[in-house]
Design an enzyme around this catalytic site. Structure first.
Site, PDB file in Angstrom:
ATOM      1  N   HIS A   1       0.849  -1.197   0.000  1.00 27.56           N
ATOM      2  CA  HIS A   1       0.000   0.000   0.000  1.00 27.56           C
ATOM      3  C   HIS A   1       0.881   1.242   0.000  1.00 27.56           C
ATOM      4  CE1 HIS A   1      -3.476   2.493   0.727  1.00 27.56           C
ATOM      5  NE2 HIS A   1      -2.872   3.044   1.757  1.00 27.56           N
TER       6      HIS A   1
ATOM      7  N   ASP B   1       0.956   5.152  -0.098  1.00 31.02           N
ATOM      8  CA  ASP B   1       0.225   6.418   0.004  1.00 31.02           C
ATOM      9  C   ASP B   1       0.946   7.499  -0.790  1.00 31.02           C
ATOM     10  OD1 ASP B   1      -1.909   5.770   1.865  1.00 31.02           O
ATOM     11  OD2 ASP B   1      -0.315   5.482   3.344  1.00 31.02           O
TER      12      ASP B   1
ATOM     13  N   ASP C   1      -7.808   1.248   2.171  1.00 32.82           N
ATOM     14  CA  ASP C   1      -7.488   2.239   3.200  1.00 32.82           C
ATOM     15  C   ASP C   1      -8.413   3.449   3.301  1.00 32.82           C
ATOM     16  OD1 ASP C   1      -5.958   2.899   5.404  1.00 32.82           O
ATOM     17  OD2 ASP C   1      -4.497   4.052   4.268  1.00 32.82           O
TER      18      ASP C   1
ATOM     19  N   ASP D   1       1.706  -1.307   4.440  1.00 34.43           N
ATOM     20  CA  ASP D   1       2.148  -0.025   3.883  1.00 34.43           C
ATOM     21  C   ASP D   1       3.601  -0.107   3.404  1.00 34.43           C
ATOM     22  OD1 ASP D   1      -0.303   0.828   4.686  1.00 34.43           O
ATOM     23  OD2 ASP D   1       0.416   2.231   6.216  1.00 34.43           O
TER      24      ASP D   1
ATOM     25  N   HIS E   1      -6.481   9.454  -0.097  1.00 35.26           N
ATOM     26  CA  HIS E   1      -7.173   9.385   1.198  1.00 35.26           C
ATOM     27  C   HIS E   1      -6.382   9.935   2.387  1.00 35.26           C
ATOM     28  CE1 HIS E   1      -5.223   5.411   0.558  1.00 35.26           C
ATOM     29  NE2 HIS E   1      -4.816   5.626   1.779  1.00 35.26           N
TER      30      HIS E   1
HETATM   31 ZN   LIG Z   1      -3.291   4.763   2.810  1.00 32.10          ZN
END
Ligand SMILES: [Zn+2]
Length: 1049
Positions: free
Chosen positions: A174, A176, A288, A425, A568
């Site tokens: 994941h 971000d 998420d 993550d 997000h």
């Molecule tokens: Zn995230």
């Protein structure tokens, strides 16, 4: 506080942010011989040019007829009652304005053909409606043992004897695009290594798999790899080893984001994938986002995805769904009466998407199968039992332990296929981790697969391989509903991950940027339309050489920056301060560039002779009517210097409907007349500009005029000095015994009320709005066609945060009880401006000032109140400021909010309900575009120009959180509070409607006999001020994605 700025920006007009008014730079151009032609002096030439401009535009619009019609066909045309230009109004002897009667009906009949969808009499047939689920659940949070938020799962040893368990282990990472680190820093520190290693490690064994979601990162990596690696990536993707899931630019937030941006980032990612990798995503992956919206499921369905997965859903709902084996369902839109919008959805059952919470119900066991946590590594298992390297000696025992978890997990689903995500993550950034995970799992797989008595087939899989196996097991084609699976409608807000920790804080966190996001979106839309029109013209006339066609790159870059901001942790306001600045600079940078695209296109389009077009990068022909100094300040309006020569204002209306509205600009003189190109005068109102609540500016005046703007068109207005007395607005200032002096000057009449506390009102042809003489805040609204006055009282309240244990932060709202009244040490000053085109009341408090403006126009513009609230709470500690509207509407526990400005949840379909059984913070919902309450007689709607948190805590109330300042982290990984509050301008429209129950075409539950004409244009005008927003789609079956955008290929 920079009051001047606030006043000009917020007090000035609703058009403060995104009115695309452009001023012809006559002063400069006149001294530029290069811009003279045929010996004719510029202004005159320019006027003749402009005179023909409307014809030109019509011609141009005709060419785009198809596009425009396509869009037009898709929306309700309900603005027909706003046709007339109001005449100039006269001031009566008693000081009040004579208001013209509006002969246009304020109700517009809705014809059946306007809304086929609403006429469908069919009831929706779903098995699960989320509001019913909420009503039924106890939310009791009973300890479930190893699976704390669930229950003990048991199975029989022989359950898989006839049909083996199929296990798909799906490696994922994941990423971000900005959170603790900026997008670029994450890329350089981690993401590039993840992808480099992916390329190596997947090629080592064709059985290996990996899924990837964030195209923003992938495209950046792609730009840095050579052709050979690109070919390898294409090969891995074609062979299914590498699967792109969802394929959006980011994994978008689903609470605050507007569907324009959601669609845009999806298109950006999908186009990138198609152009570069040659693949089209099949399955959605949203592990998420903090709550899930049915807008996303609709967009994925319409993007031809067949399946999707979601994760962050209230733990009580997960438990309920798990107990009933309904974690997989067909997600249907609430408006859909058949099954055309159904998409297969998998809801992950456990607490998180990390390895401890994905292999089965017991995190202590599952953690032992996250081989990144092997002893000696940087991370370990909090349950204190570490993983073991798999070897011949322990493989039987390890496989048995893991299979037990897989079997238990599979008991929560209807099929004997189980999905086991394997990642977390920013995982797989080191080659070692790839080896640790792949090699240990390969040993486990070999063992399990070579022992038929275990009745299991286990393998690495992509997400779509899992879904395909589920379809196959059920004997249906991909995307079809398996016979025994339920149909669900509704959404998954408000999310709680444990206890009473509801993630409703992020609905408001960092409202400044939530607003800036919408400003960017409206600029992007305007720039795309104008650029397309200009380019079309260029191509047709062949004068393209001089036109900056390369402006297209600014459009692409802006789409990507806005796309990035839908992430997000971006629009949600949940990233670190340094990352917020990075997002802010990206948005600011694109805002500047979009203005440039708008200017270049408008310049080209307004010229009669395109041969006269001369593009000069260093000296733009037009200027925009506002500018921002930095990414975190409010815009300031440009002051137009008006001397002997006239100046021109070009206004663009980027929506597909004509509109009549009031445009406000600032000039250096109050003696201004505004004329159309044919010489006819427009109604104007000259108002003072204020540097502070009581200090009038001496160098700027606000000129407001009524403009009719063509759909997707440019309108040109001439501003010139006049020697006839213009219509000035009157000012009254309530000092409430404050010892301040009022500076005033000609030509404005200023009435100073030293100690009056009498209630007062402003009015237009539709209504009177009454204000409290002590607070200066709204008390009630009296519509002129209704005897009954309606209480609409504004109050401001503070929420605190808990003093023990967990406290509010960027994600969580954990108040210390009910809100307390905002108490002002000083009495507020209230300034009232009254004029023929609009009247407004501004009340100045220490932490906010509220501006309520009432336009005197027919149609929705005159039926709604334009409300701006400028908020500055940077001196507060652990406090949240909310605005509460209290009315006499008997709304009970029901209220209504939209999702992503795409769908309001109309009564009987998906309303919100205040639940006593839930804590206060659980009753807040995202409000991306609007919220309303209603009873049999009235409806009060608040439209918003930025996403904020909303609730209705008591019958007749609507409450909106305006800003939050929180000193601490709320333990969700951010590691910071919210302390970078900005001076923020939150903008709204408040609309009070009568509900009509007889003699009207009944439209079923959809409009409920409501005065629908008023709803739509009001909402529209917030996102696209000089032209409105998106909510045209709110009540409709939404348009196909292809019509959302006019995009260049
Ligand atoms: Zn995230």
């Amino acid at each position: 506080m920079k009051l001047r700025k606030q006043v000009t920006v917020c007090g000035g007009a609703i058009f403060c942010v995104a009115v695309f008014s452009l001023y012809l730079m006559l002063d400069r151009v006149q001294h530029d011989p290069g811009r003279r032609h045929g010996g004719v002096s510029f202004p005159r030439n320019q006027i003749s040019v402009l005179q023909n401009r409307i014809e030109q535009l019509e011609q141009l619009l005709e060419e785009n007829h198809q596009i425009v019609n396509h869009i037009k066909d898709s929306v309700l045309e309900l603005t027909g009652n706003a046709d007339a230009h109001p005449g100039l109004l006269a001031l009566q002897g008693n000081g009040s304005w004579v208001l013209p009667t509006d002969n246009h009906q304020t109700f517009l009949s809705v014809f059946p053909q306007d809304c086929q969808f609403a006429l469908w009499n069919k009831e929706q047939n779903t098995d699960l409606q989320m509001l019913d689920v909420y009503s039924a659940l106890k939310f009791d949070n009973v300890d479930g043992g190893a699976w704390k938020q669930g229950f003990e799962i048991t199975y029989e040893q022989h359950e898989w004897d006839n049909e083996p368990l199929q296990v798909f282990v799906v490696p994922h990472s994941h990423n971000d695009p900005g959170w603790i680190k900026t997008f670029d820093k994450y890329y350089f520190d981690q993401t590039q290594h993840i992808l480099n290693n992916m390329l190596l490690k997947l090629q080592e064994d064709t059985k290996r798999r990996f899924i990837w979601a964030e195209i923003s990162f992938f495209s950046k990596w792609w730009d840095n790899i050579d052709a050979q690696k690109k070919a390898a990536v294409r090969r891995l993707a074609a062979e299914g080893q590498l699967e792109f899931v969802t394929g959006g630019w980011v994994m978008t937030d689903e609470a605050n984001s507007h569907y324009f941006a959601m669609v845009d980032q999806l298109i950006e990612g999908h186009q990138w994938l198609e152009n570069n990798i040659g693949v089209i995503p099949k399955s959605g992956w949203a592990i998420d986002p903090f709550g899930h919206s049915s807008t996303m499921s609709y967009l994925l369905k319409r993007s031809n995805l067949t399946s999707m997965l979601i994760q962050r859903v209230h733990y009580s709902i997960k438990k309920h769904f798990a107990a009933n084996k309904i974690l997989e369902f067909m997600w249907r839109q609430t408006w859909d009466t058949d099954s055309s919008t159904d998409i297969f959805c998998h809801l992950m059952p456990f607490y998180s998407y990390d390895v401890p919470h994905t292999c089965g119900p017991d995190p202590k066991t599952c953690c032992q199968f996250d081989f990144r946590r092997l002893p000696g590594g940087r991370i370990s298992c909090p349950w204190k039992v570490p993983p073991k390297v798999i070897n011949d000696a322990n493989v039987a025992e390890r496989a048995s332990l893991l299979l037990d978890q897989y079997r238990k997990k599979s008991k929560l689903f209807k099929s004997k296929v189980v999905l086991i995500p394997l990642g977390d993550d920013f995982r797989y950034d080191k080659a070692l981790e790839w080896d640790q995970q792949f090699q240990n799992y390969e040993k486990l797989f070999n063992y399990m697969n070579s022992h038929p008595d275990l009745h299991v087939q286990i393998q690495f899989g992509s997400l779509s391989e899992y879904f395909d196996a589920v379809y196959k097991a059920n004997g249906v084609s991909p995307g079809s509903k398996p016979p025994s699976y339920p149909v669900l409608s509704g959404d998954f807000f408000t999310y709680a991950d444990r206890e009473d920790h509801y993630w409703s804080g992020y609905f408001t966190s960092r409202p400044f940027y939530k607003n800036l996001d919408r400003v960017l979106e409206s600029h992007l839309r305007a720039a795309e339309i104008l650029y397309s029109l200009a380019l079309n013209h260029v191509r047709r006339t062949g004068v393209g050489i001089r036109y900056p066609v390369s402006d297209y790159r600014f459009l692409t870059e802006a789409r990507r920056n806005i796309g990035l901001f839908q992430h997000h942790d971006a629009i949600t306001g949940t990233s670190k301060e340094v990352v917020v600045v990075d997002y802010g600079l990206r948005l600011f940078h694109s805002l500047m560039n979009l203005k440039r695209v708008i200017i270049n296109a408008a310049h080209f389009l307004v010229l009669q002779s395109k041969n006269d077009y001369k593009y000069d990068e260093s000296s733009l022909f037009l200027q925009l009517d506002d500018r921002r100094q930095t990414h975190d300040t409010l815009p300031e309006k440009t002051v137009i210097k008006l001397e002997s020569l006239p100046r021109y204002v070009v206004v663009f209306n980027p929506i597909e409907q004509d509109r009549l509205c009031v445009i406000s600009v600032l000039t250096t003189t109050p003696r201004v007349k505004v004329t159309l190109i044919d010489g006819s005068n427009l109604p104007t109102q000259i108002s003072a500009v204020w540097k502070s609540p009581t200090d009038m500016a001496t160098d700027a005046y606000q000129v407001s005029f009524v403009a009719r703007l063509p759909a997707l068109g440019l309108a040109v207005f001439q501003l010139s000095e006049t020697f006839t007395a213009p219509v000035n607005s009157n000012v009254a200032i309530y000092l409430r015994n404050r010892d301040v002096t009022v500076s005033k000057k000609e030509p404005f009449s200023v009435k100073i009320l030293e100690s009056s506390i009498n209630d007062f009102f402003i009015e237009n042809q539709h209504m009177q709005v009454w204000f409290n003489g002590v607070t200066g805040l709204m008390e009630n609204i009296k519509r002129k066609d209704d005897q009954q006055e309606q209480k609409v009282r504004t109050e401001f309240v503070w929420y605190g945060t808990r003093t023990f244990k967990d406290k509010s932060g960027a994600y969580l709202f954990l108040p210390d009880g009910e809100a307390r009244a905002y108490i002002s040490k000083q009495t507020p000053i209230t300034r009232i401006t009254q004029g023929p085109l609009f009247s407004e009341v501004i009340s100045f408090y220490r932490h906010f000032h509220q501006i309520i403006r009432l336009y005197n126009l027919p149609g929705a513009e005159g039926l709604s109140l334009d409300v701006s609230i400028v908020v500055d709470i940077h001196d507060q500690v652990n406090r949240e400021l909310a605005m509460r509207l209290s009315t006499g509407i008997e709304s009970g526990d029901m209220f209504f909010t939209d999702l992503n400005a795409f769908q309001v949840t109309p009564s009987k379909i998906q309303p919100r309900k205040y639940f006593q059984k839930l804590p206060l913070q659980a009753n807040f919902y995202p409000m991306p575009a609007m919220a309303y309450i209603q009873d049999n007689h009235s409806r009060l709607t608040i439209h918003t120009a930025q996403s904020l948190g909303v609730s209705s805590l008591r019958s007749g109330q609507l409450e909106i959180i305006l800003d939050r300042r929180l000193m601490q982290d709320d333990n969700r990984g951010l590691g910071q509070g919210l302390k970078d509050n900005k001076l923020t301008c939150n903008r709204f429209r408040i609309l009070l409607e009568r509900r009509v129950t007889s003699n009207k075409l009944s439209l079923g539950s959809l409009f409920q006999g409501l005065d629908v004409v008023n709803v739509q244009p009001t909402a529209l005008s917030l996102l696209y001020p000089a032209k409105p927003s998106n909510n045209s789609l709110v009540f409709l079956k939404p348009m196909e994605i292809s019509t959302f955008r006019i995009r260049m290929v």
